[in-house]
Design an enzyme around this catalytic site. Sequence first.
Site, short mmCIF file in Angstrom:
data_model
loop_
_atom_site.label_atom_id
_atom_site.label_comp_id
_atom_site.label_asym_id
_atom_site.label_seq_id
_atom_site.Cartn_x
_atom_site.Cartn_y
_atom_site.Cartn_z
N ILE A 485 -18.51 34.42 -38.49
CA ILE A 485 -19.43 35.02 -37.52
C ILE A 485 -19.47 36.54 -37.62
CG2 ILE A 485 -19.45 33.20 -35.78
CD1 ILE A 485 -17.27 34.78 -34.28
N GLY A 486 -18.59 37.12 -38.39
CA GLY A 486 -18.61 38.59 -38.47
C GLY A 486 -17.62 39.08 -39.51
N PHE A 490 -10.22 43.96 -41.68
CA PHE A 490 -9.14 43.32 -42.44
C PHE A 490 -9.54 41.98 -43.04
CE2 PHE A 490 -7.18 46.06 -39.28
CZ PHE A 490 -6.33 46.81 -40.08
N GLU A 492 -12.53 38.35 -42.65
CA GLU A 492 -13.65 37.74 -41.92
C GLU A 492 -13.26 37.37 -40.49
OE1 GLU A 492 -14.08 34.65 -44.70
OE2 GLU A 492 -15.78 35.58 -45.71
N ASP A 604 -12.20 54.02 -28.13
CA ASP A 604 -13.37 53.60 -28.91
C ASP A 604 -14.25 52.67 -28.09
OD1 ASP A 604 -15.07 53.48 -31.03
OD2 ASP A 604 -13.83 52.16 -32.26
P1 AMP Z 1 -14.22 43.09 -34.85
O1 AMP Z 1 -13.44 43.11 -36.11
O2 AMP Z 1 -13.36 42.81 -33.64
O3 AMP Z 1 -15.09 44.28 -34.66
O4 AMP Z 1 -15.21 41.81 -34.97
C1 AMP Z 1 -16.30 41.79 -35.84
C2 AMP Z 1 -17.41 40.95 -35.25
O5 AMP Z 1 -16.98 39.61 -35.07
C3 AMP Z 1 -17.83 41.41 -33.85
O6 AMP Z 1 -18.78 42.42 -33.90
C4 AMP Z 1 -18.40 40.14 -33.25
O7 AMP Z 1 -19.72 39.95 -33.67
C5 AMP Z 1 -17.53 39.06 -33.89
N1 AMP Z 1 -16.44 38.71 -32.98
C6 AMP Z 1 -15.22 39.28 -32.91
N2 AMP Z 1 -14.47 38.70 -31.97
C7 AMP Z 1 -15.23 37.74 -31.42
C8 AMP Z 1 -15.02 36.78 -30.36
N3 AMP Z 1 -13.88 36.73 -29.70
N4 AMP Z 1 -16.03 35.94 -30.06
C9 AMP Z 1 -17.19 36.01 -30.73
N5 AMP Z 1 -17.44 36.89 -31.72
C10 AMP Z 1 -16.48 37.74 -32.07
#
Ligand code: AMP
Length: 841
Positions: A485-486, A490, A492, A604
């Site tokens: 999903i993102g 570090f 996926e 941040d």
């Molecule tokens: P991050 O590394 O925490 O910035 O996460 C990258 C992307 O993953 C975020 O921008 C969200 O789109 C998705 N993401 C991270 N954590 C969650 C979560 N707990 N639930 C849903 N999507 C998430």
Amino acid sequence: MRGSGARAGAAGLGCSGGGSPAPLWTCLLLCGALRSLLASPSNEVTLLDSRTVMGDLGWIAYPKNGWEEIGEVDENYAPIHTYQVCKVMEQNQNNWLLTSWISNEGASRIFIELKFTLRDCNSLPGGLGTCKETFNVYYFESDDADGRNVKENQYIKIDTIAADESFTELDLGDRVMKLNTEVRDVGPLTKKGFYLAFQDVGACIALVSVRVYYKKCPSVIRNLALFPDTITGADSSQLLEVSGSCVNHSVTDEPPKMHCSAEGEWLVPIGKCMCKAGYEEKNSTCQAPSPISIVKKGKIAKNSIFLSWQEPDRPNGIILEYEIKYFEKDQETSYTIIKSKETKITVDGLKPASTYIFQIRARTAAGYGGFSRRFEFETSPVSVAASRDQSQIPIIAVSVTVGVILLAVVIGFLLSGSLFCSRRCGYSKAKQDPEEEKMHFHNGHIKLPGVRTYIDPHTYEDPNQAVHEFAKEIEASCITIERVIGAGEFGEVCSGRLKLPGKREFPVAIKTLKVGYTEKQRRDFLGEASIMGQFDHPNIIHLEGVVTKSKPVMIVTEYMENGSLDTFLKKNDGQFTVIQLVGMLRGIASGMKYLSDMGYVHRDLAARNILINSNLVCKVSDFGLSRVLEDDPEAAYTTRGGKIPIRWTAPEAIAFRKFTSASDVWSYGIVMWEVVSYGERPYWEMTNQDVIKAVEEGYRLPSPMDCPAALYQLMLDCWQKDRNSRPKFDEIVSMLDKLIRNPSSLKTLVNASSRVSNLLVEHSPLGSGTYRSVGEWLEAIKMGRYTEIFMENGYSSMDAVAQVTLEDLRRLGVTLVGHQKKIMSSLQEMKVQLVNGMVPL
Ligand code: AMP
């Protein structure tokens, strides 16, 4: 009063009969269609539905030859209460149909849904002169069923109803009947019930069904709190604040509240309950330690009690620490938690001659066990005689020494600016057992009891220890990864499911550490879990646990269906009510209040680092050590080194890295701006350097479009240069609560003419986006008296006005210094707005 129209196709037979056409019904098909639509939404409570009344409706028509009921039955021989009237050829029609008394069951706003067909007058040969295509609906309030005989003129008109679709002879030929649905609402109602009346003034109508209902927010359990069925308010824009009650075996954390909207939706959940000690959800395989059963008192003094206890019978792993909760008897709401690595502790700081309740629990990597039962011990009294006794001097001396040491520790904290952090800071050596930590100290100040403190994982020599102190180890086999999903710094980010033994499977987000990582990367990656694991708040992303014993290394958190807030808002531009936006902001502020109470500075805070779930609850995420800023694509290197997300960061944090909760408040103001502008980029395409310069010079972002004035004012407050003048997060929460409780306060928008849009950047002629003429501009700043002089001297356009200097003003005869200032500063303001798209403070 509002209305909504809808259409439904239905089959039926046509009109017949002499010179006066009438809609007749073979209703089986129609009824089948209608009865299949009977189920009403769970937030609607039906007071009357003519389609479900089996016997006589008891409605009265007068004159008797006006409205008539069609005595049809459906396939089950149940009556179909359809009323029709079609006196389109006759003059001066005034046909009334009165319902029986309808109790409103305590609702003060009711909805009336009418289904009807209406004949198109154009399709009636010769009836055009008298034929109507509308009818009227009225109501009359009464506490009982005796009010029926009131005169027509005592009824209050609700609305004139017209059809979206009228039918013609042709439609009848095609056997297509156009069924109209119209809904009206009425309120506030002040009596126990009411009558409805339908007035025909010469149309050809069949009233197929009448449903009267009110709306409620249906009973729901949210955050362990039960919210009862709540009838919506009388006003169509009213939000009712409803308090929830904690479900069995849970207690209030922050008092749970929600808001019931006029549409019967629960909005803006606030607060929560938590399981009582011993009632926490546990794994059925008994992984957490069993409760401690024996606690003994040792030496008792007037201010302290020595406690010792036995390890739990079933530790189920290595005990990492014990948590000791205590409070003065009958004052459970105000408690203190201290920790100890050993099975003993001296609890000090107690009142003399007072009874205290103690409960202790153990923690292993699997989490906390249940608390022990309550143990009650009393401190010794102060003896007046003894206090005079010389033999007490050494005790006094010790107390003074302890006081001095404590003071020194407090000062030490203040000077170092560091957090209270247990044995590593040496505090505990002053008085307490070296293996214990007290949780109501924070930043050198004695905090309210019960407030926990954030412990910087950096203070651990071994970062792995920190992870296991604060995060539960999860077996990889419990996790099912479903999709990516993102992308994180570090590795996926995936969605998936977590099935822990003895628990129901539930959706989670899984951050993975990519293969080939360095030890530092692993440490930094897990650092986020060490921080997140210390937090427990409905507006902070919740850590489920970590996988460190197998590869890939993972961090598992609750799943937030709508992902990050900035993307979500951009995708749903303009889709939310102001209250919904304020609800989001309230959640973020509440999460930030919790973090600042814990002594954690986020550094941040930005909409991209807020996650939002399917209930529109926003949660603060993205915790990290130094790497937070490194992984943020918005972060830029400053002249002093270090990476900072300039657009979101307070000037003092940019200039000399002064990151505090007050700088988080500045960032919060930017998040407010992002939310209200549905994910617009702060300062648009200005360069970071320009942003720094403009902000330093006192310019601030302009109000987003359609922004309530109260919200923009709060943004400006968050952007005060002096960080001590910015509101604190608890003040922000209270302010937003006030706005939510009183939604009409959000109706005043920032004045459209004073709002400066970023479009100004694209408009080069001065003021073309704000003032259409020199006269309009001068009027707006109350200098209209100079319009003629300006025009006569060639300053007839805003472009020309842009060149005016102070010297020119004097030459034009603007001699009053106050007027010169007003005109020049207005010009200056407009020029800067053009350049920056911002407003000066
Ligand atoms: P991050 O590394 O925490 O910035 O996460 C990258 C992307 O993953 C975020 O921008 C969200 O789109 C998705 N993401 C991270 N954590 C969650 C979560 N707990 N639930 C849903 N999507 C998430």
